[in-house]
Design a protein around this motif. Structure first.
Motif: not given
Length: 392
Positions: A44-48, A55-78
């Motif tokens: 499983r690939i997790t984009i953190a 637009d990184t978060w937008g791209l991450a969520t698109e990739l999670a929808r497009e590719l199987p076994r890919v998900r995206a997690v967002h953090l409010d701090e660096k």
């Protein structure tokens, strides 16, 4: 066609990102295609996303929808360490790992990285760019900084691993989740602190030589990162010497113990070493005002080497009385000559006209290596109790 996973084993690959809209889609697509066609285990690939402002978060969520076994997690701090802590602590995979989004490390090294963890042979695994079998392309500045930092880890902290900073690591999930509460750093020092803590608890660290190509678009602030790492090293050293670094580990984890007597000797040797290094730097700086760098180095090193041997004789190794003191000093001169060769060599490699600050950095790095050699020589030869008993 996708490969069939071996059993139900699952490996989670975390890709921490901050403002990486330029490289994200291409890198994740490439990583996913590689794992889907060549990796024999479940993955499983997790984009953190660490608080990206593009637009990184937008791209991450698109990739999670497009590719199987890919998900995206967002953090409010660096913070790379913060992202890894978040995903690893919640993972139900057998092994958790991470790699940099630029995929500087050749992906063919990923299976050798995680296989020893899945088999139970090792507890952590790291890619190393400093092995003879590694093939690395990067500039001389990064090469010097990386080697100096890892040399400092090995000589001052006694680290047994060769490359703390390569963005290509994996850990058995139960081990990661046991270690994470004791890891304080949330940024770049996270890796080093995790590895030092693991080694402190006798965990098995597997190293994989990697092929690595430097990303010319890297936005890492080298100076700030180096200063943060030095502060982190000082904090970890204080915790280790105070005994505060001990944490409960899973019962099945094999533990390693220091050789007999070393647990007492190492902290004392470290104290003597810090005092000796400060005295050396003071003498070198004063002598440098009137003589060339090589002469100043020899004088400062000779004076502090004599004092260092005497202090370690009494304080670290518990040798009392005047008997054999002269012989100990003569044998201690071997360590002095090693230190002289290392520091003189580092000064000789510097170009003409460099600043005094650069000279200090070079001799500090060389002295760190000489410190490790000195401890080994004093422990196994000069003040070896078995050798001294046979002599009597």
């Amino acid at each position: 066609m996708e490969t069939t996973a071996v059993g139900t084993r699952l490996v989670e690959v975390v890709v921490p990102v901050h403002n990486e809209q330029r490289a994200l889609r291409e890198s994740i697509a490439r990583l996913h295609a590689y794992l889907a066609t060549t990796f024999p285990y479940g993955f499983r690939i997790t984009i953190a996303d660490n608080a990206s402002t593009d637009d990184t978060w937008g791209l991450a969520t698109e990739l999670a929808r497009e590719l199987p076994r890919v998900r995206a997690v967002h953090l409010d701090e660096k913070g790379r360490g913060r992202a890894l802590r978040r995903v690893w602590s919640e993972s139900e995979a057998d092994v958790v790992s991470y790699m940099d989004v630029d995929l500087s490390t050749d992906l063919d090294a990923f299976l050798p990285l995680v296989a020893p963890l899945l088999s139970g042979h090792s507890d952590l695994a790291i890619g190393t760019r400093l092995a003879r079998a590694s093939r690395v392309e990067r500039g001389p500045k990064r090469e010097f900084i990386s080697r100096s930092y890892n040399l400092l880890l090995r000589s001052v902290m006694g680290a047994g691993f060769s490359d703390a900073q390569c963005g290509f690591k994996a850990v058995r999930t139960e081990i990661a989740q046991a270690l994470l509460p004791a890891v304080e750093d949330e940024q770049w020092f996270f890796d080093t602190e995790l590895l030092l803590l693991a080694e402190r608890h006798g965990l098995r660290i597997h190293e994989v030589p990697v092929d690595w190509v430097d990303d010319p678009d890297s936005r890492v602030d080298i100076l700030r990162t180096a200063l943060d790492d030095l502060r982190g090293l000082a904090r970890v050293a204080r915790k280790t010497l105070s005994g505060a670094a001990r944490i409960p580990m899973p019962a099945q984890v094999r533990r390693a113990e220091l050789p007999r007597g070393m647990a007492r000797q190492l902290p004392r040797f470290a104290i003597v070493g810090v005092v000796s290094t400060l005295a050396y730097l003071a003498l070198f700086t004063m002598s440098r005002q009137v003589v060339p760098a090589q002469a100043a180095n020899a004088v400062a090193l000779l004076v502090t080497a004599v004092a260092n041997t005497a202090a370690n004789r009494r304080f670290t190794f518990g040798v009392r009385g005047a008997g054999g003191a002269l012989r100990d000093q003569v044998e201690g001169m071997i360590a002095f000559l090693v230190g002289l060769a290392l520091t003189s060599g580092s000064l000789a490699l510097l170009p003409d006209g460099v600043s005094h600050g650069v000279e200090l950095v070079a001799v500090i790095a060389a002295n760190a290596a000489a410190t490790l050699v000195r401890f080994l020589l004093l422990r196994v030869w000069v003040f070896n109790p078995e050798r001294r008993r046979n002599a009597r």
